[in-house]
Design a protein around this motif. Structure first.
Motif, PDB file in Angstrom:
ATOM      1  N   MET A   1       0.845  -1.177   0.000  1.00 49.57           N
ATOM      2  CA  MET A   1       0.000   0.000   0.000  1.00 49.57           C
ATOM      3  C   MET A   1       0.897   1.249   0.000  1.00 49.57           C
ATOM      4  O   MET A   1       1.828   1.347   0.784  1.00 49.57           O
ATOM      5  CB  MET A   1      -0.899  -0.033   1.239  1.00 49.57           C
ATOM      6  N   ASP A   2       0.592   2.185  -0.873  1.00 49.05           N
ATOM      7  CA  ASP A   2       1.392   3.404  -0.941  1.00 49.05           C
ATOM      8  C   ASP A   2       0.975   4.384   0.158  1.00 49.05           C
ATOM      9  O   ASP A   2      -0.026   4.204   0.850  1.00 49.05           O
ATOM     10  CB  ASP A   2       1.303   4.045  -2.323  1.00 49.05           C
ATOM     11  N   ARG A   3       1.766   5.434   0.320  1.00 49.94           N
ATOM     12  CA  ARG A   3       1.536   6.412   1.396  1.00 49.94           C
ATOM     13  C   ARG A   3       0.180   7.100   1.271  1.00 49.94           C
ATOM     14  O   ARG A   3      -0.507   7.313   2.263  1.00 49.94           O
ATOM     15  CB  ARG A   3       2.652   7.465   1.378  1.00 49.94           C
ATOM     16  N   LEU A   4      -0.209   7.448   0.047  1.00 49.63           N
ATOM     17  CA  LEU A   4      -1.486   8.118  -0.172  1.00 49.63           C
ATOM     18  C   LEU A   4      -2.643   7.237   0.282  1.00 49.63           C
ATOM     19  O   LEU A   4      -3.521   7.678   1.035  1.00 49.63           O
ATOM     20  CB  LEU A   4      -1.640   8.501  -1.651  1.00 49.63           C
ATOM     21  N   SER A   5      -2.641   5.998  -0.146  1.00 47.42           N
ATOM     22  CA  SER A   5      -3.712   5.069   0.246  1.00 47.42           C
ATOM     23  C   SER A   5      -3.725   4.850   1.748  1.00 47.42           C
ATOM     24  O   SER A   5      -4.786   4.813   2.374  1.00 47.42           O
ATOM     25  CB  SER A   5      -3.547   3.729  -0.472  1.00 47.42           C
ATOM     26  N   HIS A   6      -2.534   4.717   2.302  1.00 49.95           N
ATOM     27  CA  HIS A   6      -2.447   4.485   3.746  1.00 49.95           C
ATOM     28  C   HIS A   6      -2.993   5.692   4.524  1.00 49.95           C
ATOM     29  O   HIS A   6      -3.759   5.534   5.484  1.00 49.95           O
ATOM     30  CB  HIS A   6      -0.995   4.207   4.135  1.00 49.95           C
ATOM     31  N   ALA A   7      -2.612   6.896   4.112  1.00 55.17           N
ATOM     32  CA  ALA A   7      -3.096   8.111   4.778  1.00 55.17           C
ATOM     33  C   ALA A   7      -4.610   8.228   4.648  1.00 55.17           C
ATOM     34  O   ALA A   7      -5.303   8.543   5.623  1.00 55.17           O
ATOM     35  CB  ALA A   7      -2.413   9.343   4.193  1.00 55.17           C
ATOM     36  N   LYS A   8      -5.139   7.967   3.450  1.00 55.91           N
ATOM     37  CA  LYS A   8      -6.595   8.026   3.250  1.00 55.91           C
ATOM     38  C   LYS A   8      -7.304   7.006   4.129  1.00 55.91           C
ATOM     39  O   LYS A   8      -8.336   7.313   4.739  1.00 55.91           O
ATOM     40  CB  LYS A   8      -6.944   7.771   1.783  1.00 55.91           C
ATOM     41  N   ASN A   9      -6.761   5.796   4.176  1.00 49.60           N
ATOM     42  CA  ASN A   9      -7.374   4.756   5.007  1.00 49.60           C
ATOM     43  C   ASN A   9      -7.398   5.160   6.474  1.00 49.60           C
ATOM     44  O   ASN A   9      -8.399   4.945   7.172  1.00 49.60           O
ATOM     45  CB  ASN A   9      -6.646   3.419   4.836  1.00 49.60           C
ATOM     46  N   LEU A  10      -6.303   5.732   6.955  1.00 48.30           N
ATOM     47  CA  LEU A  10      -6.260   6.168   8.353  1.00 48.30           C
ATOM     48  C   LEU A  10      -7.308   7.246   8.629  1.00 48.30           C
ATOM     49  O   LEU A  10      -8.050   7.171   9.611  1.00 48.30           O
ATOM     50  CB  LEU A  10      -4.879   6.704   8.715  1.00 48.30           C
ATOM     51  N   LEU A  11      -7.358   8.251   7.756  1.00 51.55           N
ATOM     52  CA  LEU A  11      -8.275   9.372   7.986  1.00 51.55           C
ATOM     53  C   LEU A  11      -9.739   8.989   7.799  1.00 51.55           C
ATOM     54  O   LEU A  11     -10.625   9.692   8.279  1.00 51.55           O
ATOM     55  CB  LEU A  11      -7.909  10.540   7.085  1.00 51.55           C
ATOM     56  N   ASN A  12      -9.984   7.878   7.113  1.00 49.39           N
ATOM     57  CA  ASN A  12     -11.356   7.404   6.922  1.00 49.39           C
ATOM     58  C   ASN A  12     -11.721   6.260   7.862  1.00 49.39           C
ATOM     59  O   ASN A  12     -12.861   5.796   7.846  1.00 49.39           O
ATOM     60  CB  ASN A  12     -11.570   6.966   5.469  1.00 49.39           C
ATOM     61  N   ASP A  13     -10.762   5.809   8.651  1.00 51.23           N
ATOM     62  CA  ASP A  13     -11.004   4.715   9.580  1.00 51.23           C
ATOM     63  C   ASP A  13     -11.771   5.234  10.797  1.00 51.23           C
ATOM     64  O   ASP A  13     -11.291   6.120  11.505  1.00 51.23           O
ATOM     65  CB  ASP A  13      -9.671   4.094  10.002  1.00 51.23           C
ATOM     66  N   GLU A  14     -12.954   4.688  11.024  1.00 58.83           N
ATOM     67  CA  GLU A  14     -13.811   5.181  12.114  1.00 58.83           C
ATOM     68  C   GLU A  14     -13.136   5.061  13.469  1.00 58.83           C
ATOM     69  O   GLU A  14     -13.239   5.970  14.300  1.00 58.83           O
ATOM     70  CB  GLU A  14     -15.134   4.422  12.120  1.00 58.83           C
ATOM     71  N   LEU A  15     -12.450   3.951  13.717  1.00 56.46           N
ATOM     72  CA  LEU A  15     -11.796   3.756  15.015  1.00 56.46           C
ATOM     73  C   LEU A  15     -10.646   4.746  15.199  1.00 56.46           C
ATOM     74  O   LEU A  15     -10.467   5.308  16.283  1.00 56.46           O
ATOM     75  CB  LEU A  15     -11.280   2.322  15.140  1.00 56.46           C
ATOM     76  N   PHE A  16      -9.895   5.004  14.144  1.00 56.40           N
ATOM     77  CA  PHE A  16      -8.790   5.956  14.203  1.00 56.40           C
ATOM     78  C   PHE A  16      -9.312   7.360  14.483  1.00 56.40           C
ATOM     79  O   PHE A  16      -8.808   8.058  15.364  1.00 56.40           O
ATOM     80  CB  PHE A  16      -8.009   5.914  12.889  1.00 56.40           C
ATOM     81  N   VAL A  17     -10.334   7.770  13.756  1.00 57.64           N
ATOM     82  CA  VAL A  17     -10.929   9.100  13.945  1.00 57.64           C
ATOM     83  C   VAL A  17     -11.513   9.210  15.351  1.00 57.64           C
ATOM     84  O   VAL A  17     -11.330  10.215  16.036  1.00 57.64           O
ATOM     85  CB  VAL A  17     -11.996   9.372  12.866  1.00 57.64           C
ATOM     86  N   GLU A  18     -12.200   8.156  15.782  1.00 56.27           N
ATOM     87  CA  GLU A  18     -12.771   8.153  17.137  1.00 56.27           C
ATOM     88  C   GLU A  18     -11.675   8.276  18.194  1.00 56.27           C
ATOM     89  O   GLU A  18     -11.825   9.017  19.171  1.00 56.27           O
ATOM     90  CB  GLU A  18     -13.560   6.864  17.368  1.00 56.27           C
ATOM     91  N   ALA A  19     -10.566   7.570  17.999  1.00 54.18           N
ATOM     92  CA  ALA A  19      -9.465   7.631  18.964  1.00 54.18           C
ATOM     93  C   ALA A  19      -8.928   9.057  19.086  1.00 54.18           C
ATOM     94  O   ALA A  19      -8.690   9.546  20.200  1.00 54.18           O
ATOM     95  CB  ALA A  19      -8.348   6.679  18.548  1.00 54.18           C
ATOM     96  N   PHE A  20      -8.749   9.740  17.949  1.00 53.96           N
ATOM     97  CA  PHE A  20      -8.294  11.130  17.985  1.00 53.96           C
ATOM     98  C   PHE A  20      -9.312  12.011  18.697  1.00 53.96           C
ATOM     99  O   PHE A  20      -8.957  12.825  19.555  1.00 53.96           O
ATOM    100  CB  PHE A  20      -8.064  11.661  16.566  1.00 53.96           C
ATOM    101  N   ASP A  21     -10.579  11.868  18.333  1.00 59.54           N
ATOM    102  CA  ASP A  21     -11.618  12.723  18.910  1.00 59.54           C
ATOM    103  C   ASP A  21     -11.796  12.487  20.403  1.00 59.54           C
ATOM    104  O   ASP A  21     -11.903  13.442  21.180  1.00 59.54           O
ATOM    105  CB  ASP A  21     -12.943  12.503  18.177  1.00 59.54           C
ATOM    106  N   VAL A  22     -11.807  11.225  20.814  1.00 60.48           N
ATOM    107  CA  VAL A  22     -11.985  10.901  22.235  1.00 60.48           C
ATOM    108  C   VAL A  22     -10.780  11.389  23.039  1.00 60.48           C
ATOM    109  O   VAL A  22     -10.939  11.979  24.115  1.00 60.48           O
ATOM    110  CB  VAL A  22     -12.212   9.381  22.423  1.00 60.48           C
ATOM    111  N   THR A  23      -9.590  11.166  22.510  1.00 60.88           N
ATOM    112  CA  THR A  23      -8.381  11.615  23.207  1.00 60.88           C
ATOM    113  C   THR A  23      -8.380  13.130  23.360  1.00 60.88           C
ATOM    114  O   THR A  23      -8.084  13.663  24.437  1.00 60.88           O
ATOM    115  CB  THR A  23      -7.119  11.146  22.464  1.00 60.88           C
ATOM    116  N   ARG A  24      -8.725  13.834  22.290  1.00 59.70           N
ATOM    117  CA  ARG A  24      -8.771  15.302  22.342  1.00 59.70           C
ATOM    118  C   ARG A  24      -9.785  15.764  23.387  1.00 59.70           C
ATOM    119  O   ARG A  24      -9.498  16.657  24.188  1.00 59.70           O
ATOM    120  CB  ARG A  24      -9.113  15.874  20.967  1.00 59.70           C
TER     121      ARG A  24
END
Length: 79
Positions: A1-24
Protein backbone atom coordinates in the motif's frame (compact mmCIF):
# COMPACT_ATOMS: atom_id res chain seq x y z
CA UNK A 1 0.00 0.00 0.00
CA UNK A 2 1.39 3.40 -0.94
CA UNK A 3 1.54 6.41 1.40
CA UNK A 4 -1.49 8.12 -0.17
CA UNK A 5 -3.71 5.07 0.25
CA UNK A 6 -2.45 4.49 3.75
CA UNK A 7 -3.10 8.11 4.78
CA UNK A 8 -6.60 8.03 3.25
CA UNK A 9 -7.37 4.76 5.01
CA UNK A 10 -6.26 6.17 8.35
CA UNK A 11 -8.27 9.37 7.99
CA UNK A 12 -11.36 7.40 6.92
CA UNK A 13 -11.00 4.71 9.58
CA UNK A 14 -13.81 5.18 12.11
CA UNK A 15 -11.80 3.76 15.01
CA UNK A 16 -8.79 5.96 14.20
CA UNK A 17 -10.93 9.10 13.95
CA UNK A 18 -12.77 8.15 17.14
CA UNK A 19 -9.47 7.63 18.96
CA UNK A 20 -8.29 11.13 17.98
CA UNK A 21 -11.62 12.72 18.91
CA UNK A 22 -11.98 10.90 22.24
CA UNK A 23 -8.38 11.62 23.21
CA UNK A 24 -8.77 15.30 22.34
CA UNK A 25 -12.00 15.54 24.32
CA UNK A 26 -10.47 13.79 27.33
CA UNK A 27 -7.53 16.18 27.29
CA UNK A 28 -9.83 19.20 27.04
CA UNK A 29 -11.91 17.88 29.95
CA UNK A 30 -8.77 17.37 32.03
CA UNK A 31 -7.64 20.91 31.24
CA UNK A 32 -11.09 22.34 31.99
CA UNK A 33 -11.23 20.60 35.37
CA UNK A 34 -7.62 21.18 36.35
CA UNK A 35 -6.70 23.53 39.15
CA UNK A 36 -5.85 26.93 37.72
CA UNK A 37 -2.70 26.99 39.82
CA UNK A 38 -1.45 23.63 38.50
CA UNK A 39 0.68 25.11 35.76
CA UNK A 40 2.69 21.94 35.21
CA UNK A 41 -0.42 19.81 34.57
CA UNK A 42 -2.00 22.43 32.32
CA UNK A 43 1.20 22.75 30.28
CA UNK A 44 1.45 18.96 29.93
CA UNK A 45 -2.15 18.85 28.68
CA UNK A 46 -1.47 21.70 26.24
CA UNK A 47 1.59 19.86 24.93
CA UNK A 48 -0.43 16.65 24.48
CA UNK A 49 -3.07 18.58 22.51
CA UNK A 50 -0.37 20.09 20.29
CA UNK A 51 1.18 16.68 19.60
CA UNK A 52 -2.21 15.19 18.80
CA UNK A 53 -2.89 18.02 16.38
CA UNK A 54 0.52 17.67 14.72
CA UNK A 55 -0.05 13.95 14.17
CA UNK A 56 -3.32 14.58 12.35
CA UNK A 57 -1.81 17.45 10.34
CA UNK A 58 1.10 15.23 9.30
CA UNK A 59 -1.18 12.47 8.04
CA UNK A 60 -3.34 15.02 6.19
CA UNK A 61 -0.17 16.54 4.73
CA UNK A 62 1.02 13.16 3.45
CA UNK A 63 -2.32 12.67 1.75
CA UNK A 64 -2.40 16.16 0.22
CA UNK A 65 1.24 16.10 -0.90
CA UNK A 66 0.92 12.68 -2.50
CA UNK A 67 -2.35 13.64 -4.23
CA UNK A 68 -0.69 16.76 -5.66
CA UNK A 69 2.32 14.78 -6.81
CA UNK A 70 0.13 12.18 -8.51
CA UNK A 71 -1.98 14.81 -10.24
CA UNK A 72 1.17 16.63 -11.38
CA UNK A 73 2.69 13.39 -12.70
CA UNK A 74 -0.55 12.55 -14.49
CA UNK A 75 -0.92 16.01 -16.03
CA UNK A 76 2.74 16.37 -17.03
CA UNK A 77 4.42 12.96 -17.10
CA UNK A 78 7.49 14.27 -18.95
CA UNK A 79 8.30 17.24 -16.72
Amino acid sequence: MDRLSHAKNLLNDELFVEAFDVTRQELLNRWEHSDQDDVQAREAIWLALQILSRLRIHIESVMTTDELAKSRDYASPFI
